[in-house]
Structures are given as C-alpha cells and as structure tokens.
Write an enzyme that holds these catalytic residues in place. Sequence first.
Site, PDB file in Angstrom:
ATOM      1  N   GLU A 180       0.822  -1.217   0.000  1.00  0.00           N
ATOM      2  CA  GLU A 180       0.000   0.000   0.000  1.00  0.00           C
ATOM      3  C   GLU A 180       0.859   1.273   0.000  1.00  0.00           C
ATOM      4  O   GLU A 180       0.673   2.159   0.831  1.00  0.00           O
ATOM      5  CB  GLU A 180      -0.981  -0.001   1.169  1.00  0.00           C
ATOM      6  CG  GLU A 180      -2.194   0.890   0.902  1.00  0.00           C
ATOM      7  CD  GLU A 180      -3.314   0.690   1.891  1.00  0.00           C
ATOM      8  OE1 GLU A 180      -3.686   1.674   2.549  1.00  0.00           O
ATOM      9  OE2 GLU A 180      -3.810  -0.459   2.003  1.00  0.00           O
ATOM     10  N   HIS A 225       1.194   6.079  -4.303  1.00  0.00           N
ATOM     11  CA  HIS A 225       1.857   7.379  -4.156  1.00  0.00           C
ATOM     12  C   HIS A 225       2.988   7.579  -5.165  1.00  0.00           C
ATOM     13  O   HIS A 225       3.446   8.710  -5.346  1.00  0.00           O
ATOM     14  CB  HIS A 225       2.484   7.500  -2.759  1.00  0.00           C
ATOM     15  CG  HIS A 225       1.516   7.397  -1.632  1.00  0.00           C
ATOM     16  ND1 HIS A 225       0.250   7.932  -1.667  1.00  0.00           N
ATOM     17  CD2 HIS A 225       1.641   6.819  -0.404  1.00  0.00           C
ATOM     18  CE1 HIS A 225      -0.365   7.693  -0.518  1.00  0.00           C
ATOM     19  NE2 HIS A 225       0.453   7.009   0.254  1.00  0.00           N
TER      20      HIS A 225
END
Length: 265
Positions: free
Chosen positions: A139, A143
Amino acid sequence: MGDHSTRAEVRRRTYGERDLAALHVFAGGFINFGYWRDIPLDGTLTVDQRIAAQQALYDTVLDTLHVTSDHRVLEVGCGQGVGARTVLERGPRLVHGVDLVPEQVQRARQNTPEALFSVGAADDLPFGDDSFDRVLSVEAAQHFEDLGGFARECARVLRPGGRLAVTTFFAAPGAEAELRELLKTFENGMDLAHTVDGFGTDLRTAGFVDVRAESIGAHVWEGLDRWLAQGPHRDHWDRNWLRAARRGLLDYHLVTARQPAGSEG
C-alpha cells in the site's frame, strides 16, 4: 491535483509532520487498509482485529514471496517499519526498508532496529544491482509518481530469479475524474490513479516475467468500511472507498512478478 512538487509536499506533510500510524483508524503502527478475510464482520470490530487485518495484508504478500532464511528482502515504502518486523518473522538473513520521507525512516529505525532503513525514492533506489532476492511494497505504490521507474529499479536491484510482490489499490481506466470527486486523497494528489494493467505493462517492459494481478478487494473494502463506520474516526475518514469500489472505479490488487534466469532459491 497540482504538479509533482505540490503532490510531494502533500505526502511530506501527511507522513512527515503528521503521524498517520498514531490515528485510531490505522492502529498498531501499520498504515494500510487491511485484509479482513478471516475476521468476522457481523459485530463490533476491536482494535486487535484492526491490527490483525493489517498484519494479514503483509502475510498475504509474504506468502506469495516464499521468503526463506537465505533471502535478502527489500520493502519499498516501508513507512514506520512495523511491516519490516513482520518480514523479519519469516527469518530472512537481511531486511532493508526504504522510504521517501525522512521522518518515517527515523521512526522505522526506532520501531524495528533489527532491520536496516534508508531514505530513497521508489524510482531511484539507493542500492546496487542484484542486491536483493525479494522485493515487496504494501500500500505505497499509489503514491509513486513513476511506476515505470519503480518497475525498472526493482528489476535492477533484484537478482536473477528474484521475486516482486506489490499490493495496493489501482484505478479503473478513465476513472480519475470521478475518483477525485469522491475521495480527497485523489483530489489533493496524495494518491494517483494508476491502473493495474498499466503497471503490468511497466513490469513486463522492465523485463519481469510471470506477471500476475489478483483482485483481493473482496477481502479489503467491506472490512475497511465497517471499521470506518465505528469509533472516533468515523467523521474524519472518507467512507467513499467502498462506494468507489462498488461503482467499479478502483479495486485492490496483489501483483506478483519474477526476474527471469537463474534458480529460484
């Protein structure tokens, strides 16, 4: 959504000046949505269950990598190092984490001193060629500004036959505008609308083989939403994640790949 520097500043403030892991929504030092497959969702969820779901996400990734005591393991986007502690439990001879935010790296060194941690970018990893047997990222890839660069760097630092596992949420093609309307992290640029097919292409272009993407959203979205619906965070965290998933705008995937040539180890 702003330009690259604006998005970078949003992430720096979010993960550097703030301490997301201290928020009740995450609990336990992890910063992920969790993998809730083995956790009953028909009653009030406990903090221990929330932590267990986040741990289970790491375990799901590590199960695909078959980590052994001979392996050197790199986590890209290591956050506060709690996940690295989970990796260490598999007994590899070396665990090294890298994160772009210096404050996170400092926290990781304090939380998990048994591992090594460095500041570095996903598309410019501060390691030599063939340095690792396994690379994982949990996760964080939502970004990364340059998934192609990330794929190339993973291919470079992995030895022949080494394995990669990445899990995060990916956008459906053409869904960016709707995601920006629904979810503040897409609107402010902290999360980017990468597609899983695009990432698969990046991995193959970088030389990876056996590239596979498995949807695991069925074990992510419902548990996350139930956790968000209770407790002090219910007014502060966006419950539109489940709505976006049900509308087919995004999904959570586990992506695996292997470097060709050489024995698997």
